[in-house]
Scaffold this motif. Sequence first.
Motif, PDB file in Angstrom:
ATOM      1  N   ARG A   4      -9.892  48.571 -22.999  1.00  2.92           N
ATOM      2  CA  ARG A   4      -8.349  48.489 -22.653  1.00  2.92           C
ATOM      3  C   ARG A   4      -7.684  47.793 -21.897  1.00  2.92           C
ATOM      4  N   VAL A   5      -7.932  47.996 -20.629  1.00  3.90           N
ATOM      5  CA  VAL A   5      -7.396  47.353 -19.138  1.00  3.90           C
ATOM      6  C   VAL A   5      -7.996  45.883 -18.802  1.00  3.90           C
ATOM      7  N   LEU A   6      -9.057  45.621 -18.749  1.00  2.00           N
ATOM      8  CA  LEU A   6      -9.639  44.686 -19.521  1.00  2.00           C
ATOM      9  C   LEU A   6      -9.466  42.799 -20.580  1.00  2.00           C
ATOM     10  N   THR A   7      -8.999  44.042 -21.402  1.00  4.97           N
ATOM     11  CA  THR A   7      -8.856  43.017 -22.309  1.00  4.97           C
ATOM     12  C   THR A   7      -6.848  42.884 -22.025  1.00  4.97           C
ATOM     13  N   ALA A   8      -6.559  44.230 -21.652  1.00  2.44           N
ATOM     14  CA  ALA A   8      -4.387  43.500 -20.822  1.00  2.44           C
ATOM     15  C   ALA A   8      -4.277  42.297 -20.350  1.00  2.44           C
ATOM     16  N   LEU A   9      -5.842  42.482 -18.436  1.00  2.99           N
ATOM     17  CA  LEU A   9      -6.172  41.993 -17.483  1.00  2.99           C
ATOM     18  C   LEU A   9      -6.332  40.115 -18.523  1.00  2.99           C
ATOM     19  N   VAL A  10      -6.667  39.922 -18.677  1.00  2.00           N
ATOM     20  CA  VAL A  10      -7.143  38.900 -19.602  1.00  2.00           C
ATOM     21  C   VAL A  10      -5.841  37.886 -20.133  1.00  2.00           C
ATOM     22  N   ALA A  11      -5.369  39.118 -21.023  1.00  2.97           N
ATOM     23  CA  ALA A  11      -4.452  38.700 -21.998  1.00  2.97           C
ATOM     24  C   ALA A  11      -2.973  37.977 -21.143  1.00  2.97           C
ATOM     25  N   LEU A  12      -2.921  39.249 -20.285  1.00  2.38           N
ATOM     26  CA  LEU A  12      -1.977  38.885 -18.814  1.00  2.38           C
ATOM     27  C   LEU A  12      -2.262  36.985 -18.235  1.00  2.38           C
ATOM     28  N   ALA A  13      -3.590  37.010 -17.871  1.00  2.97           N
ATOM     29  CA  ALA A  13      -4.329  35.687 -17.365  1.00  2.97           C
ATOM     30  C   ALA A  13      -3.747  34.658 -17.823  1.00  2.97           C
ATOM     31  N   ILE A  14      -3.380  34.447 -19.489  1.00  5.31           N
ATOM     32  CA  ILE A  14      -3.816  32.948 -20.323  1.00  5.31           C
ATOM     33  C   ILE A  14      -1.657  32.880 -20.392  1.00  5.31           C
ATOM     34  N   ALA A  15      -0.977  34.516 -21.603  1.00  7.33           N
ATOM     35  CA  ALA A  15      -0.123  34.909 -20.978  1.00  7.33           C
ATOM     36  C   ALA A  15       0.627  34.098 -19.917  1.00  7.33           C
ATOM     37  N   ILE A  16       1.175  34.195 -19.089  1.00 13.08           N
ATOM     38  CA  ILE A  16       1.541  33.758 -18.085  1.00 13.08           C
ATOM     39  C   ILE A  16       1.891  32.679 -17.254  1.00 13.08           C
ATOM     40  N   PRO A  17       0.956  31.716 -17.666  1.00  9.69           N
ATOM     41  CA  PRO A  17       1.118  31.024 -17.487  1.00  9.69           C
ATOM     42  C   PRO A  17       1.644  29.928 -18.476  1.00  9.69           C
ATOM     43  N   LEU A  18       1.436  30.092 -19.535  1.00 11.84           N
ATOM     44  CA  LEU A  18       2.152  29.647 -20.826  1.00 11.84           C
ATOM     45  C   LEU A  18       3.311  30.275 -20.636  1.00 11.84           C
ATOM     46  N   VAL A  19       3.818  31.348 -21.024  1.00 14.96           N
ATOM     47  CA  VAL A  19       5.075  31.706 -20.466  1.00 14.96           C
ATOM     48  C   VAL A  19       5.539  30.574 -19.742  1.00 14.96           C
ATOM     49  N   TYR A  20       5.536  30.770 -18.285  1.00 15.59           N
ATOM     50  CA  TYR A  20       5.902  29.380 -17.439  1.00 15.59           C
ATOM     51  C   TYR A  20       6.323  28.353 -17.590  1.00 15.59           C
ATOM     52  N   PHE A  21       4.877  27.650 -18.381  1.00 14.07           N
ATOM     53  CA  PHE A  21       5.585  26.754 -18.301  1.00 14.07           C
ATOM     54  C   PHE A  21       6.237  26.267 -19.760  1.00 14.07           C
ATOM     55  N   GLY A  22       5.870  27.532 -20.145  1.00 22.09           N
ATOM     56  CA  GLY A  22       6.738  26.721 -22.072  1.00 22.09           C
ATOM     57  C   GLY A  22       6.326  25.881 -22.520  1.00 22.09           C
ATOM     58  N   GLY A  23       7.028  24.810 -23.912  1.00 22.15           N
ATOM     59  CA  GLY A  23       6.550  23.601 -24.096  1.00 22.15           C
ATOM     60  C   GLY A  23       5.194  23.775 -25.025  1.00 22.15           C
ATOM     61  N   ILE A  24       5.182  22.402 -25.039  1.00 21.67           N
ATOM     62  CA  ILE A  24       4.226  22.550 -26.248  1.00 21.67           C
ATOM     63  C   ILE A  24       3.164  23.332 -26.441  1.00 21.67           C
ATOM     64  N   TYR A  25       2.717  23.640 -25.329  1.00 17.38           N
ATOM     65  CA  TYR A  25       1.003  24.452 -25.885  1.00 17.38           C
ATOM     66  C   TYR A  25       1.593  26.170 -25.929  1.00 17.38           C
ATOM     67  N   LEU A  26       2.598  26.114 -25.414  1.00 16.84           N
ATOM     68  CA  LEU A  26       3.265  27.314 -25.755  1.00 16.84           C
ATOM     69  C   LEU A  26       4.062  27.364 -27.108  1.00 16.84           C
ATOM     70  N   THR A  27       4.076  26.992 -28.185  1.00 19.29           N
ATOM     71  CA  THR A  27       4.369  26.553 -29.344  1.00 19.29           C
ATOM     72  C   THR A  27       3.380  26.594 -29.745  1.00 19.29           C
ATOM     73  N   ILE A  28       1.984  25.777 -29.581  1.00 21.37           N
ATOM     74  CA  ILE A  28       0.899  26.249 -30.215  1.00 21.37           C
ATOM     75  C   ILE A  28       0.383  27.404 -30.335  1.00 21.37           C
ATOM     76  N   ILE A  29       0.030  28.230 -29.153  1.00 20.50           N
ATOM     77  CA  ILE A  29      -0.321  29.758 -29.107  1.00 20.50           C
ATOM     78  C   ILE A  29       1.035  30.553 -29.721  1.00 20.50           C
ATOM     79  N   MET A  30       2.018  29.963 -29.988  1.00 20.90           N
ATOM     80  CA  MET A  30       3.118  31.105 -31.223  1.00 20.90           C
ATOM     81  C   MET A  30       2.433  30.758 -32.705  1.00 20.90           C
ATOM     82  N   ALA A  31       1.655  29.681 -32.578  1.00 23.79           N
ATOM     83  CA  ALA A  31       2.137  29.239 -34.513  1.00 23.79           C
ATOM     84  C   ALA A  31       0.435  29.749 -34.550  1.00 23.79           C
TER      85      ALA A  31
END
Length: 258
Positions: A4-31
Amino acid sequence: MKIRVLTALVALAIAIPLVYFGGIYLTIIMAILSIIAMAEIYMMKKRVLVSVDFILAALSAVSLTVFDQNLPMDRYRVFLLLMVLLLGLTIVDSNRFNFEDVGVIAITSLYVGQGFHYFLQARASEKGLALVGLLLVIIWITDSGAYLVGRTIGKHPLYKPISPNKTIEGSVGGVVVAILAALLYTSLVPLNMSWIQIVIMSGLLSIVGQIGDLVESAYKRFYRVKDSGTILPGHGGILDRFDSLLFVLPIAYLIGLF
């Protein structure tokens, strides 16, 4: 717990840069997340993913998520067109696909698509990253606070038929902790809001987030499943992780936060 902890850490490592930079890449992930969420509903209903109706269902969720954001298309017109096609499918494939199935797809598309769409809208707004951070803090702290307070002093069930482990004490504790966290956050990250506005807003959204959690518990109980999916080891599915967010973001939009 380690998974559970490992999954959360991996998810955060992916999510934080995507949310920080936003734009088309965040849109693709949301889709992508909207497609997975729709697939989870299909699997809970024990329906086949390799089908015309699932393709149309996935497109309806994606259209509400991304159109009007980075694509110059009216998302509601696309959504209505897809609903017409799905209703037509009830004639062509009436033995396998019916009006009730279209209703589930329509509601799920709105539920998932609107939530992820307004996440993108909040990130693209003038307050942008600071506002998204505040909303995520409210959601996460409510969840953690309700769990900790409930385990410590919880005695009275919040709503036993739907979620027997949740308590009134935990729910109230989650709201209080979320308000305190929001006040601390906005003292460090200014959002041009008075402390009264912050208290009212964070309290309201904390309650809304808990309603979102209960709604997901209700439809999982209806479909007799423990988790919405298995894509996140130790956490369940996308709907399990984003149930509060899918409720909080549209309400945050409706009360004028962005």
